[in-house]
Write a protein that holds these residues in place. Structure first.
Motif, PDB file in Angstrom:
ATOM      1  N   LEU A 104       0.825  -1.201   0.000  1.00  8.67           N
ATOM      2  CA  LEU A 104       0.000   0.000   0.000  1.00  8.67           C
ATOM      3  C   LEU A 104       0.862   1.254   0.000  1.00  8.67           C
ATOM      4  N   LEU A 105       1.903   1.275   0.820  1.00  5.00           N
ATOM      5  CA  LEU A 105       2.768   2.453   0.880  1.00  5.00           C
ATOM      6  C   LEU A 105       3.505   2.670  -0.440  1.00  5.00           C
ATOM      7  N   VAL A 106       4.023   1.595  -1.022  1.00  5.09           N
ATOM      8  CA  VAL A 106       4.738   1.715  -2.296  1.00  5.09           C
ATOM      9  C   VAL A 106       3.788   2.173  -3.398  1.00  5.09           C
ATOM     10  N   THR A 107       2.563   1.630  -3.407  1.00  6.10           N
ATOM     11  CA  THR A 107       1.582   2.036  -4.417  1.00  6.10           C
ATOM     12  C   THR A 107       1.241   3.519  -4.300  1.00  6.10           C
ATOM     13  N   LEU A 108       1.033   3.990  -3.070  1.00  7.53           N
ATOM     14  CA  LEU A 108       0.726   5.413  -2.871  1.00  7.53           C
ATOM     15  C   LEU A 108       1.911   6.292  -3.284  1.00  7.53           C
ATOM     16  N   ALA A 109       3.137   5.837  -2.963  1.00  9.28           N
ATOM     17  CA  ALA A 109       4.313   6.626  -3.340  1.00  9.28           C
ATOM     18  C   ALA A 109       4.458   6.699  -4.857  1.00  9.28           C
ATOM     19  N   LEU A 110       4.271   5.565  -5.535  1.00  6.43           N
ATOM     20  CA  LEU A 110       4.375   5.557  -6.991  1.00  6.43           C
ATOM     21  C   LEU A 110       3.273   6.402  -7.628  1.00  6.43           C
ATOM     22  N   ALA A 111       2.065   6.342  -7.064  1.00  2.12           N
ATOM     23  CA  ALA A 111       0.971   7.153  -7.597  1.00  2.12           C
ATOM     24  C   ALA A 111       1.279   8.641  -7.451  1.00  2.12           C
ATOM     25  N   TRP A 112       1.860   9.021  -6.303  1.00  2.00           N
ATOM     26  CA  TRP A 112       2.198  10.432  -6.100  1.00  2.00           C
ATOM     27  C   TRP A 112       3.295  10.869  -7.073  1.00  2.00           C
ATOM     28  N   VAL A 113       4.316  10.026  -7.288  1.00  2.00           N
ATOM     29  CA  VAL A 113       5.390  10.352  -8.222  1.00  2.00           C
ATOM     30  C   VAL A 113       4.848  10.467  -9.641  1.00  2.00           C
ATOM     31  N   ALA A 114       3.980   9.518 -10.026  1.00  2.00           N
ATOM     32  CA  ALA A 114       3.398   9.567 -11.366  1.00  2.00           C
ATOM     33  C   ALA A 114       2.554  10.824 -11.564  1.00  2.00           C
ATOM     34  N   TRP A 115       1.866  11.253 -10.513  1.00  2.00           N
ATOM     35  CA  TRP A 115       1.036  12.449 -10.612  1.00  2.00           C
ATOM     36  C   TRP A 115       1.891  13.705 -10.777  1.00  2.00           C
ATOM     37  N   GLN A 116       3.117  13.693 -10.228  1.00  2.00           N
ATOM     38  CA  GLN A 116       3.987  14.857 -10.306  1.00  2.00           C
ATOM     39  C   GLN A 116       4.772  14.944 -11.612  1.00  2.00           C
ATOM     40  N   LEU A 117       4.776  13.862 -12.411  1.00  2.00           N
ATOM     41  CA  LEU A 117       5.537  13.874 -13.648  1.00  2.00           C
ATOM     42  C   LEU A 117       4.953  14.884 -14.633  1.00  2.00           C
ATOM     43  N   PRO A 118       5.807  15.534 -15.409  1.00  2.00           N
ATOM     44  CA  PRO A 118       5.297  16.488 -16.414  1.00  2.00           C
ATOM     45  C   PRO A 118       4.550  15.770 -17.523  1.00  2.00           C
ATOM     46  N   ARG A 119       3.559  16.440 -18.074  1.00  2.00           N
ATOM     47  CA  ARG A 119       2.744  15.880 -19.137  1.00  2.00           C
ATOM     48  C   ARG A 119       3.029  16.622 -20.440  1.00  2.00           C
ATOM     49  N   PRO A 120       3.082  15.929 -21.569  1.00  2.00           N
ATOM     50  CA  PRO A 120       2.802  14.498 -21.800  1.00  2.00           C
ATOM     51  C   PRO A 120       4.004  13.595 -21.669  1.00  2.00           C
ATOM     52  N   GLY A 121       4.986  13.930 -20.844  1.00  2.00           N
ATOM     53  CA  GLY A 121       6.148  13.068 -20.679  1.00  2.00           C
ATOM     54  C   GLY A 121       7.188  13.312 -21.761  1.00  2.00           C
ATOM     55  N   LEU A 122       7.886  12.238 -22.149  1.00  2.00           N
ATOM     56  CA  LEU A 122       8.978  12.335 -23.106  1.00  2.00           C
ATOM     57  C   LEU A 122       8.555  11.982 -24.525  1.00  2.00           C
ATOM     58  N   ALA A 123       7.257  11.862 -24.771  1.00  2.00           N
ATOM     59  CA  ALA A 123       6.808  11.501 -26.120  1.00  2.00           C
ATOM     60  C   ALA A 123       7.215  12.551 -27.146  1.00  2.00           C
ATOM     61  N   GLY A 124       7.134  13.822 -26.771  1.00  2.00           N
ATOM     62  CA  GLY A 124       7.501  14.879 -27.706  1.00  2.00           C
ATOM     63  C   GLY A 124       8.978  14.877 -28.064  1.00  2.00           C
ATOM     64  N   PRO A 125       9.882  14.889 -27.068  1.00  2.00           N
ATOM     65  CA  PRO A 125      11.317  14.847 -27.405  1.00  2.00           C
ATOM     66  C   PRO A 125      11.726  13.606 -28.178  1.00  2.00           C
ATOM     67  N   VAL A 126      11.132  12.450 -27.854  1.00  2.00           N
ATOM     68  CA  VAL A 126      11.470  11.241 -28.600  1.00  2.00           C
ATOM     69  C   VAL A 126      11.017  11.361 -30.053  1.00  2.00           C
ATOM     70  N   SER A 127       9.838  11.913 -30.279  1.00  2.00           N
ATOM     71  CA  SER A 127       9.332  12.064 -31.645  1.00  2.00           C
ATOM     72  C   SER A 127      10.205  13.018 -32.462  1.00  2.00           C
ATOM     73  N   GLU A 128      10.778  14.013 -31.804  1.00  2.00           N
ATOM     74  CA  GLU A 128      11.599  14.986 -32.525  1.00  2.00           C
ATOM     75  C   GLU A 128      12.891  14.373 -33.072  1.00  2.00           C
ATOM     76  N   VAL A 129      13.454  13.408 -32.351  1.00  2.00           N
ATOM     77  CA  VAL A 129      14.733  12.822 -32.786  1.00  2.00           C
ATOM     78  C   VAL A 129      14.539  11.417 -33.348  1.00  2.00           C
ATOM     79  N   LEU A 130      13.296  10.995 -33.562  1.00  2.00           N
ATOM     80  CA  LEU A 130      13.043   9.642 -34.038  1.00  2.00           C
ATOM     81  C   LEU A 130      13.643   9.410 -35.418  1.00  2.00           C
ATOM     82  N   SER A 131      13.618  10.424 -36.271  1.00  2.00           N
ATOM     83  CA  SER A 131      14.154  10.261 -37.624  1.00  2.00           C
ATOM     84  C   SER A 131      15.661  10.033 -37.630  1.00  2.00           C
TER      85      SER A 131
END
Length: 308
Positions: A104-131
């Motif tokens: 329970l404690l680990v799940t709550l900690a991971l949920a809090w960390v996931a909530w604090q991550l910037p959106r939409p994550g690294l999808a944009g930077p990865v798409s820029e250098v994919l070519s």
């Protein structure tokens, strides 16, 4: 339809929790192994729901298939009367409560960390250098170019696990229940073409869609494990083949390190691949990694039985 999908997701979560409980705290070892294999299959469905088809394939092949067969092989070597120790039964309740509280404690900690991550994550930077990565699939680009360190360490950990298993004892005898299961050789011959064609397709698909070295190696390794269990690979019984087998096991790590060193000499950065040859280099690394992963999964069944 959204209500049905939500209900299906709840059933998957509840099924995972129940199967994990039965695998950890079941009274019978055989039932615990069966629940563990079922857990792997349900987990593969969860990865499908998360649109991670490559991870789902690896989970089904390794988590439910290869690991389950390895546990069953180990279970077959235990005494028939082997069971849980009385001390385990006496300490089960506080251990269960501690496990639930920790989860329970680990799940709550991971949920809090996931909530604090910037959106939409690294999808944009990865798409820029994919070519410039040499492939069209973002997952393959991350695993073998942008974050190749992770993949290199994963293969190295698997190789270290093989070395650990092989160091358990001097009795180098494979476990082959073909005599107890007379239908196993026939099933092996029937499925063998699929275990060759599917990995080849997954390797080709990995450059532009979910696939790549790990799913291909997992499927190929599952077919190899079936060959080992059917006692259909006599060349692995010869001591003279061990040096060549060890070289093949380490081929994925060695080629990965060679690519990293060449990248260091050419670009000044370890594991950096020049854009002009990135596609060809990634394909070579994927083929070597898939073969090494397959052989590593087979190697767990070949040696490592402690001396009696």
């Amino acid at each position: 339809m959204s209500g049905l999908v939500f209900g299906l997701d709840l059933m998957l979560v509840a099924g995972l929790a129940w199967l994990a409980w039965q695998a950890l705290f079941g009274r019978h070892r055989f039932a615990a192994v069966v629940h563990f294999m079922a857990f792997g299959l349900v987990m593969a469905l969860v990865w499908v729901r998360l649109d991670a088809l490559d991870i789902a394939l690896a989970e089904a092949a390794i988590g439910a298939g290869v690991t389950g067969a390895l546990l069953l092989a180990a279970l077959g070597r235990l005494p028939a009367a082997a069971g849980h120790a009385p001390a385990w039964r006496a300490a089960q309740r506080p251990l269960v409560l501690l496990s639930l509280a920790t989860t329970l404690l680990v799940t709550l900690a991971l949920a809090w960390v996931a909530w604090q991550l910037p959106r939409p994550g690294l999808a944009g930077p990865v798409s820029e250098v994919l070519s410039e990565s040499g492939v069209e699939n973002a997952v393959t680009a991350v695993l073998l170019n942008l974050r190749a360190w992770d993949t290199l360490l994963e293969i190295a950990v698997m190789l270290a696990a093989v070395c650990l298993v092989w160091s358990l004892g001097p009795a180098l005898t494979p476990y082959a229940p073909a005599t107890a299961l007379p239908g196993l050789p026939a099933l092996t011959r029937l499925l063998h073409p699929l275990f060759l064609l599917v990995p080849a397709y997954l390797l080709w698909r990995g450059s532009h869609a979910p696939g790549g070295a790990f799913p291909a190696g997992a499927v190929l390794g599952a077919g190899g494990v079936l060959l080992v269990l059917a006692d259909a690979v006599p060349w692995m019984h010869e001591p003279r083949s061990q040096p060549l087998l060890r070289l093949q096991l380490a081929a994925g790590v060695l080629l990965f390190l060679a690519v990293g060193l060449v990248g260091l000499l050419v670009t000044g950065t370890f594991l950096a691949i020049p854009a002009g040859v990135a596609g060809q280099v990634i394909l070579a690394v994927e083929v070597a990694a898939a073969l090494s992963i397959a052989l590593m999964l087979m190697a767990f069944y070949l040696f490592g039985e402690p001396a009696r």
